[in-house]
Design a protein around this motif. Sequence first.
Motif, PDB file in Angstrom:
ATOM      1  N   UNK A 193       0.842  -1.202   0.000  1.00  0.00           N
ATOM      2  CA  UNK A 193       0.000   0.000   0.000  1.00  0.00           C
ATOM      3  C   UNK A 193       0.878   1.253   0.000  1.00  0.00           C
ATOM      4  N   UNK A 194       1.875   1.274   0.884  1.00  0.00           N
ATOM      5  CA  UNK A 194       2.778   2.436   0.960  1.00  0.00           C
ATOM      6  C   UNK A 194       3.603   2.574  -0.308  1.00  0.00           C
ATOM      7  N   UNK A 195       4.054   1.434  -0.847  1.00  0.00           N
ATOM      8  CA  UNK A 195       4.872   1.483  -2.054  1.00  0.00           C
ATOM      9  C   UNK A 195       4.093   2.094  -3.219  1.00  0.00           C
ATOM     10  N   UNK A 196       2.850   1.638  -3.417  1.00  0.00           N
ATOM     11  CA  UNK A 196       2.041   2.170  -4.506  1.00  0.00           C
ATOM     12  C   UNK A 196       1.739   3.650  -4.299  1.00  0.00           C
ATOM     13  N   UNK A 197       1.451   4.010  -3.067  1.00  0.00           N
ATOM     14  CA  UNK A 197       1.127   5.413  -2.784  1.00  0.00           C
ATOM     15  C   UNK A 197       2.326   6.311  -3.062  1.00  0.00           C
ATOM     16  N   UNK A 200       3.111   6.521  -6.869  1.00  0.00           N
ATOM     17  CA  UNK A 200       2.191   7.380  -7.616  1.00  0.00           C
ATOM     18  C   UNK A 200       2.495   8.844  -7.375  1.00  0.00           C
ATOM     19  N   UNK A 201       2.710   9.215  -6.111  1.00  0.00           N
ATOM     20  CA  UNK A 201       3.056  10.607  -5.807  1.00  0.00           C
ATOM     21  C   UNK A 201       4.380  10.968  -6.469  1.00  0.00           C
ATOM     22  N   UNK A 202       5.339  10.031  -6.459  1.00  0.00           N
ATOM     23  CA  UNK A 202       6.622  10.292  -7.099  1.00  0.00           C
ATOM     24  C   UNK A 202       6.496  10.506  -8.592  1.00  0.00           C
ATOM     25  N   UNK A 203       5.630   9.747  -9.250  1.00  0.00           N
ATOM     26  CA  UNK A 203       5.451   9.920 -10.694  1.00  0.00           C
ATOM     27  C   UNK A 203       4.869  11.290 -11.011  1.00  0.00           C
ATOM     28  N   UNK A 204       3.971  11.770 -10.155  1.00  0.00           N
ATOM     29  CA  UNK A 204       3.412  13.112 -10.352  1.00  0.00           C
ATOM     30  C   UNK A 204       4.496  14.172 -10.186  1.00  0.00           C
ATOM     31  N   UNK A 205       5.319  14.025  -9.147  1.00  0.00           N
ATOM     32  CA  UNK A 205       6.392  14.995  -8.914  1.00  0.00           C
ATOM     33  C   UNK A 205       7.401  14.984 -10.055  1.00  0.00           C
ATOM     34  N   UNK A 206       7.689  13.808 -10.590  1.00  0.00           N
ATOM     35  CA  UNK A 206       8.618  13.724 -11.717  1.00  0.00           C
ATOM     36  C   UNK A 206       8.057  14.429 -12.947  1.00  0.00           C
TER      37      UNK A 206
END
Length: 318
Positions: A99-103, A106-112
Amino acid sequence: MTPLLNEAPECINQPGTWCYQVFQITHNEWLAASANWLIAKPLRIILILLVALIIRFLLHKLIDRVTTMPRSNGGKMPTILRPLRERAPDILGPVVAERRRQRAKTIGSVLKSLTSFVVLGLAAIYILGELGINLGPLLASAGVVGIALAFGAQNLVKDFLSGMFMMLEDQYGVGDVVDIGPATGTVESVGLRITTIRDVKGTVWYVRNGEVTRVGNSSQGYAIALVDVPLSYNADVERATAVLTEAAHTAAATEPLSVDLLEEPEVLGVEKVTPESIELRLTVKVRPGRQWAVQRQLRAACLTALEEAGFLSTATTA
């Protein structure tokens, strides 16, 4: 403008300029006069691109550092999630790590994507400035195109914004049992646009985040196990209540039921009167996501105790 061929450019007499350096090497006045376009501007453009790519690379590495969670770290929380609220229940166990990994991913992909857009966008503006292009009309046209795209892709934008806020607020995650209207079941994955849910029949539902208007999460904080037990009209309610209370407490003190309970069971009394029977209600606070298993075990224990005590029901359990 490039000077006429019969006019020697003044820059060939100015040491330290590209014009002077090119003239010293080629002794060609036209090449010397065009040195700014042939050498200086391309080099500045290459330098801008190089700096932009380096900055983008460093920012992406930093984002990876704060969002990546190695699978061998025991489920520890990624750095980027520490300031954010987390509602993951302990009952999920190993699923919490996924759960933490996916969260975080996803946030990291947005920041990238955001950093790439900003850095490369600024680099493009600087390059256009180097080429002498007037950015005013270009920005105005881009604004009009952006508005048109926003209208055309408003559902997509809505999905992404809704998904981002769900991620930040941790409204639900992998392993949660949720009711989001179109579907009810266990969350298998949460993305910026789509949430994947598998219901009790095994059907996988793909729900657009922008279509989720309310979320009922059965896996946060605690849950209530509720058991309705039917009795016949001629039953002694007071004695039946005592039998149910004793049976529930006995069952609650034994494993594996005792592991899931947070409080002692409580018989609330008569809940409903139907043409066929009287129903007594029993409730108990349990760990999130375990209410259904507890209900089944308590129902079996209560019915066995009532049968041994001589109570007969003409109705089935609720």
